[in-house]
Motif scaffolding. Structure first.
Motif, PDB file in Angstrom:
ATOM      1  N   LEU A  19       1.039  -1.087  -0.101  1.00  0.00           N
ATOM      2  CA  LEU A  19      -0.251  -0.172  -0.233  1.00  0.00           C
ATOM      3  C   LEU A  19       0.982   0.994  -0.393  1.00  0.00           C
ATOM      4  O   LEU A  19       0.799   2.210  -0.834  1.00  0.00           O
ATOM      5  N   PRO A  20       2.018   1.265   1.019  1.00  0.00           N
ATOM      6  CA  PRO A  20       2.627   3.039   1.267  1.00  0.00           C
ATOM      7  C   PRO A  20       3.536   2.858  -0.410  1.00  0.00           C
ATOM      8  O   PRO A  20       3.824   3.527  -0.741  1.00  0.00           O
ATOM      9  N   HIS A  25       4.051   5.844  -5.592  1.00  0.00           N
ATOM     10  CA  HIS A  25       4.422   4.981  -6.948  1.00  0.00           C
ATOM     11  C   HIS A  25       3.656   7.049  -7.364  1.00  0.00           C
ATOM     12  O   HIS A  25       3.490   7.132  -8.586  1.00  0.00           O
ATOM     13  N   TYR A  26       2.256   6.810  -7.497  1.00  0.00           N
ATOM     14  CA  TYR A  26       1.257   7.499  -7.765  1.00  0.00           C
ATOM     15  C   TYR A  26       1.262   8.604  -7.414  1.00  0.00           C
ATOM     16  O   TYR A  26       1.478   9.895  -8.134  1.00  0.00           O
ATOM     17  N   LYS A  31       3.635  14.000  -9.311  1.00  0.00           N
ATOM     18  CA  LYS A  31       3.968  15.209  -9.200  1.00  0.00           C
ATOM     19  C   LYS A  31       5.082  15.155 -10.286  1.00  0.00           C
ATOM     20  O   LYS A  31       5.194  16.507 -11.579  1.00  0.00           O
ATOM     21  N   THR A  32       5.544  14.316 -11.083  1.00  0.00           N
ATOM     22  CA  THR A  32       6.066  14.945 -12.725  1.00  0.00           C
ATOM     23  C   THR A  32       5.355  15.167 -13.980  1.00  0.00           C
ATOM     24  O   THR A  32       5.962  16.562 -14.915  1.00  0.00           O
TER      25      THR A  32
END
Length: 100
Positions: A19-20, A25-26, A31-32
């Motif tokens: 879960l973390p 990841h998302y 942000k990018t």
């Protein structure tokens, strides 16, 4: 009893690792994707500069035409179109973009 021993590590691994990892990841992807690159910024600057130059050219042409013929705007409009004013500018713009 044996199945319970297998399920516990799977649940713990999913909660504390999977879960973390999915969340981070998302967050990184968002942000990018939300940032503008230097190449995009340069392109926007170039387009802005070009738009300013075109606007200056249009103002020059309008000044030259107004010096030659002060009523050129009225003669350039079709007979059925009212003269552009601040009140009807949006309406005229819509008609120009989407003729009937």
């Amino acid at each position: 009893m044996q199945e319970e021993l297998i399920i516990i590590p799977i649940v713990m691994g999913t909660l504390f690792i999977g879960l973390p990892w999915l969340i981070f990841h998302y967050v990184t992807k968002w942000k990018t994707a939300a940032t503008i690159t230097n190449e995009d910024e340069n392109l926007l600057e170039e387009l802005h500069h070009m738009a300013r130059r075109l606007d200056d050219r249009m103002e020059t042409i309008e000044r030259i035409m107004a010096a030659d013929n002060p009523d050129w705007r009225q003669s350039a409009l079709p007979a059925s179109t009212p003269a552009p004013t601040l009140e009807n500018f949006d309406e005229l713009l819509k008609k120009e973009r989407h003729p009937s």
